[in-house]
Enzyme design. Structure first.
Site, short mmCIF file in Angstrom:
data_model
loop_
_atom_site.label_atom_id
_atom_site.label_comp_id
_atom_site.label_asym_id
_atom_site.label_seq_id
_atom_site.Cartn_x
_atom_site.Cartn_y
_atom_site.Cartn_z
CB CYS A 75 -0.87 0.02 1.23
SG CYS A 75 -1.90 -1.43 1.31
CE1 TYR A 88 -2.95 -10.27 0.61
CE2 TYR A 88 -4.44 -8.59 -0.22
CZ TYR A 88 -3.52 -9.02 0.71
OH TYR A 88 -3.16 -8.17 1.73
CG ASP A 107 3.91 -9.37 5.80
OD1 ASP A 107 5.03 -9.89 5.69
OD2 ASP A 107 3.23 -9.02 4.82
CG HIS A 159 -1.56 -8.97 4.78
ND1 HIS A 159 -1.27 -8.75 3.46
CD2 HIS A 159 -0.39 -8.88 5.44
CE1 HIS A 159 0.04 -8.55 3.32
NE2 HIS A 159 0.60 -8.63 4.51
#
Ligand code: ADP
Ligand code: SF4
Length: 695
Positions: free
Chosen positions: A31, A170, A266, A173
């Site tokens: 991001c 994906y 992460d 997360h």
């Protein structure tokens, strides 16, 4: 300088399904707070990374449908063809430099606000919404699942049409992705073929992977991003389940992008982990698939990267933050300029861009986000147009960066600092155990300056106005920093707390300088970023009995945005730090402090023999003010400009100080429109004429 033989392996091409990456450097999706709202800013930023040698450059997460609306966050969207031009801007920039462009398609399920689209949110099972309080996501029925699969397929086809080389499925997360929500029993309580057994929970992921391969796999690579561990034992994704999942999907994707969840684990802040911290969790993946594996670990050392490959942990070196701190990291390794890598410090200032929805910034790389808007390039800078010389007063982050960038512009620079060593506040703060890795800010710049023939550095040189006049440089940058207040004035106490302080009051600088507080110590944190809790953590680690008081409802609240928040809360509690929120200073007695509830008249007495207020700072601008007052003498000494920068102008973050130093250097003797100092992304028709009004 040339590529070291031991690093050659990093520049081997890697086959990813039908595509080939030119080397092993892989900018994983990350991001940036730019996304669809500032697309040229985003595209140029990605393009600079491709120019810097990354073999693969990916987008951030990209929503596939209006039911996955992350407003107010500013990410990518691919809802229909009208989004394509934004993507093409980026793809062109990435392809220009021979890198592959990847896109991370996502549906975020119950982790969205849908503030913009006002559509109900969806989840595997009905559940409270993560991103919008007091709203709930509805459970998806079979028709919803069929529709979701169609959306993913259409988004994959659209991505291929746009020109992407790699398309992601994906599921990582934690709560952030719908496909991961399906994998986890705490979010998926379905009783049909998509819930229950692991085989059932994996079903949707498998279908979406197969649909994507079927739609575009003949000429576009399909990557699977999967979080193998949530670091919460059997309550979340853990090794045993992850091994079954990787084993059962092993050969379907063309590439495995693996990590740990959630985002805070992460992109682990350096305060809580070292380079390569994920290796032990992800290393099993390569044993279960023949497909290339990429993973991250805040890799900045080429030796560590090589070791990850040789030890069979990874095939490609994934990076988000190291590619932000130094977009030219691969090129520097290839050219044997390893010492010149601007290493990420793990502060996570960059992640705040996503949370607060502004174009991200980086503590180490002041050009981040300014590549398009201001035309700043991380490795190129316009040469000086005169033979003027510059005095930089103060060797903190602002002064160091100013001196380095000025030297890059070929100015002759004199850097003077009162202290024994360069680094200013960075040197002070990194004396605290939790922040030790941030020293890279001053280490990098001090080292680079030591290699420059056009920079003279003087330490232990406290300068006053007379010394500045004696030196007679043409331009003076005053970067003399700031000092913490000790009178409690700050955000909550708008005026000093006027009391006779019978208990010892210590400044943060005193603690950072090694002064041991007497007896029980109170930290009063009205700053709300990292320093209050870092002081508490540091003191508790040295055996002190610490109580942390804050007028806020939580400790270090701003660190939500840097992903440090939860780690800080856990660590303070483990260290036995007593935490008192929603309280301010009422009075300081002898061996105690009375603190008052911020919502009532209630007070309580807290035993403390020392108090450290972390509230606000006072700019140190004495020399600057004296120089301004003696402006009439400048010309006699050859002085043309005097500029106050960094914390001595307005105390802020280290990132702001570095930026201020860089900006000063870029803009010295350069034409800059001070009223509108950057380009804007306004795409409206500006040819229309407007009626003139008389004032
Ligand atoms: P910033 O974050 O703006 O760079 P810092 O507080 O980190 O500010 O650094 C300021 C530096 O300036 C410190 O290293 C300090 O020793 C130095 N300094 C302050 N006043 C003087 C002075 N009069 N002469 C020389 N150096 C000074
Ligand atoms: Fe690294 Fe900090 Fe820059 Fe992020 S902001 S890339 S963590 S140095």
């Amino acid at each position: 300088m040339t590529l070291a033989p031991t690093h050659k392996i990093l520049f081997e091409p890697v086959k990813i399904g039908p595509k080939v990456a030119k080397n092993r450097f892989y900018q994983v999706p990350h991001c940036n707070g730019m996304g669809h709202r500032w697309p040229r800013t985003m595209a140029e930023m990605r393009g600079v990374k491709a120019e810097g040698g990354w073999g693969v450059v990916c987008t951030e997460e990209c929503s596939i449908h209006p039911t996955s609306d992350l407003t107010p966050a500013t990410l990518m969207r691919l809802w229909d063809d009208s989004d394509l031009p934004v993507h093409q801007l980026m793809i062109d920039k990435v392809h220009e430099h021979g890198a592959l462009a990847g896109i991370q398609l996502v549906h975020n399920g119950q982790s969205v606000s849908n503030y913009l689209t006002r559509m109900p949110t969806m989840a595997p099972s009905a559940a409270p919404n993560e991103a919008s309080n007091s709203t709930q996501a509805r459970a998806m029925d079979k028709e919803d699942i069929r529709t979701l699969r169609r959306w993913f397929r259409e988004a994959a086809l659209r991505s291929r049409r746009a020109g992407y080389d790699i398309v992601y499925v994906y599921a990582a997360h934690g709560i952030m992705t719908l496909l991961y929500q399906f994998l986890l029993t705490r979010y998926n309580q379905r009783t049909d073929e998509y819930g229950g057994s692991l085989e059932n929970r994996v079903r949707l992921v498998r279908e979406v992977l197969e649909d994507t391969k079927d739609a575009i796999g003949h000429d576009t690579a399909v990557a699977f991003r999967f979080a193998v561990d949530e670091l919460m034992g059997e309550n979340g994704m853990h090794a045993a389940e992850a091994e079954d999942i990787v084993g059962s999907l092993a050969e379907i994707p063309d590439l495995w992008d693996v990590n740990v969840a959630d985002w805070g684990n992460d992109s682990l802040p350096s305060r809580f982990g070292v380079e390569g911290a994920q290796a032990d969790y992800i290393r099993f993946v390569k044993n279960l698939t023949t497909k290339p594996v990429v993973g991250v670990g805040r890799f900045t050392s080429p030796d560590t990267m090589v070791s990850q490959i040789k030890r069979g942990v990874l095939d490609m070196i994934g990076a988000a933050r190291p590619s932000i701190a130094d977009p030219f990291l691969p090129s520097k390794i290839e050219q044997g300029r390893v010492d010149e890598i601007r290493e990420c410090i793990g502060c996570n200032m960059c992640t705040t861009g996503d949370y607060i929805a502004y174009p991200m910034r980086c503590t180490q790389n002041p050009t981040m986000g300014e590549e398009w808007r201001k035309g700043w390039h991380p490795e190129k800078i316009t040469s000086a147009t005169s033979n003027d010389n510059v005095l930089v007063l103060g060797g903190g982050p602002a002064g160091l960066e100013a001196a380095l960038a000025l030297s890059n512009r070929s100015y002759d620079v004199t850097l003077a600092d009162a202290s024994h060593d360069l680094g200013g506040r960075v040197l002070q703060e990194t004396a605290l155990t939790p922040l030790v890795q941030w020293k890279r800010v001053s280490d990098f710049r001090s080292y680079m300056l030591s290699t420059r023939a056009n920079v003279q550095t003087f330490t232990q040189s406290r300068m006053d106005a007379d010394n500045v006049f004696e030196l007679g440089c043409n331009h003076i940058a005053v970067a003399t920093g700031s000092k913490w207040r000790t009178d409690f004035q700050g955000l909550h106490h708008r005026e000093p707390v006027a009391h006779e302080y019978l208990t010892m009051i210590l400044s943060p600088e005193a603690i950072m300088g090694g002064h041991a507080p007497e007896g029980r110590v109170m930290i009063f944190d009205d700053d709300h970023y990292y320093l209050g809790s870092a002081l508490a953590e540091h003191l508790a680690m040295t055996g002190a009995d610490v109580v942390l008081v804050t007028p806020a409802a939580e400790v270090s609240g701003w660190t939500h945005f840097t992903l440090e928040y939860e780690h800080i809360q856990v660590r303070l509690r483990k260290l036995g730090v007593q935490i008192i929120c929603n309280h301010a200073i009422h009075s300081v007695g002898d061996g105690y402090v009375d603190v008052a509830c911020v919502f009532s008249e209630n007070t309580q007495r807290i035993e403390a023999r020392s108090v450290v207020p972390v509230t606000a700072r006072i700019s140190e601008d004495t020399v600057y003010q004296k120089l301004i007052n003696r402006r009439s003498e400048w010309a006699d000494h050859g002085i043309k400009t005097v500029t106050l920068i960094g914390d001595s102008l307005a105390p802020g973050t280290i990132a702001m100080a570095v930026y201020a130093g860089h900006q000063f250097a870029r803009e010295l003797e350069a034409p800059v429109d001070r009223d509108m100092p950057f380009r804007r992304e306004n795409d409206f028709d500006t040819t229309r004429s407007w009626p003139e009004f008389k004032a």
